[in-house]
Enzyme design. Structure first.
Site, short mmCIF file in Angstrom:
data_model
loop_
_atom_site.label_atom_id
_atom_site.label_comp_id
_atom_site.label_asym_id
_atom_site.label_seq_id
_atom_site.Cartn_x
_atom_site.Cartn_y
_atom_site.Cartn_z
N LYS A 177 104.02 11.52 65.01
CA LYS A 177 105.32 11.94 65.46
C LYS A 177 105.44 11.84 67.22
O LYS A 177 105.27 12.05 68.06
CB LYS A 177 106.39 13.37 66.00
N SER A 178 103.87 11.19 66.95
CA SER A 178 103.51 9.84 68.66
C SER A 178 103.66 8.97 69.10
O SER A 178 102.54 8.37 69.85
CB SER A 178 101.96 10.38 68.86
N HIS A 233 96.75 7.92 61.20
CA HIS A 233 96.44 9.35 62.18
C HIS A 233 95.07 10.35 61.98
O HIS A 233 95.14 11.59 62.46
CB HIS A 233 97.46 10.64 61.28
N SER A 255 110.59 16.09 67.16
CA SER A 255 109.89 15.34 66.74
C SER A 255 109.96 15.15 65.26
O SER A 255 110.53 15.42 63.97
CB SER A 255 109.33 14.03 67.22
#
Length: 205
Positions: free
Chosen positions: A39-40, A100, A127
């Protein structure tokens, strides 16, 4: 003096990912690895790189060819490893691979380009909550029923404050793991830094 390159010192395994899949990775000199915490801005960066890789060419339209089809997520364990590796091998364009994993869990090759993305943790939290709270029963079942799952069955969180407290209780150590309750999602070898078979096996039980 010879420069010391980063080394893999941790194994990350969860409901979603398995860092040991990178042991099968065969790098090409022009590979690009996009490594971000969940979520970045991962998809955002993948799309930017896709436009650059296919600049001046007939780029596969996003509405027709999914981003996951042109930018492989290697450590994601929901797809069979042989399928993922074959997809990577068949890609004839400059490969841009999603991850990730942090640097201590992903192999480093001097000839490969690494793109790192960071995001304000407050935005990541919101998010992440939106992502988890909208997960369907079918998605949860897929995660829990895929062979080799690490940890107890994952559940969708019901309270945003409790979810935030659970993640804070680990001091942010769950960044690369399953974006749910980290106490159930992360393998012990990822939490305490040990990379041993006993921990990895216990995680899968």
């Amino acid at each position: 003096m010879t420069e010391q390159l980063p080394q893999v010192i941790r194994t990350y395994q969860s409901h979603i990912l398995d860092s040991t899949r990178w042991q099968h990775y065969q790098p090409r000199p022009d590979d690009i690895i996009i490594s971000t915490p969940p979520k970045s801005g991962t998809t955002w960066m993948q799309e930017i790189v896709r436009q650059l890789v296919f600049l001046g060419q007939d780029a596969p339209e996003r509405d027709i060819v999914g981003l996951w089809q042109v930018s492989t997520w290697l450590e994601q364990r929901l797809a069979p490893l042989d399928v993922v590796l074959r997809q990577l091998e068949d890609q004839q364009y400059r490969r841009f691979i999603k991850s990730h994993l942090p640097l201590d869990g992903i192999p480093y090759f001097a000839q490969v380009k690494y793109i790192i993305v960071g995001r304000d943790a407050r935005d990541v939290a919101m998010s992440l909550w939106n992502h988890l709270s909208e997960r369907t029963d079918a998605q949860v079942a897929l995660i829990n029923n895929t062979p080799g799952r690490g940890g107890d069955p994952v559940q969708s969180p019901e309270d945003i404050h409790r979810n935030a407290r659970d993640r804070q209780s680990l001091g942010g150590r769950s960044t690369a793991g399953e974006p749910g309750d980290p106490r159930r999602g992360l393998c012990p070898s990822a939490v305490d830094g040990r990379d041993d078979r006993e921990n990895s096996q216990r995680c899968k039980q």
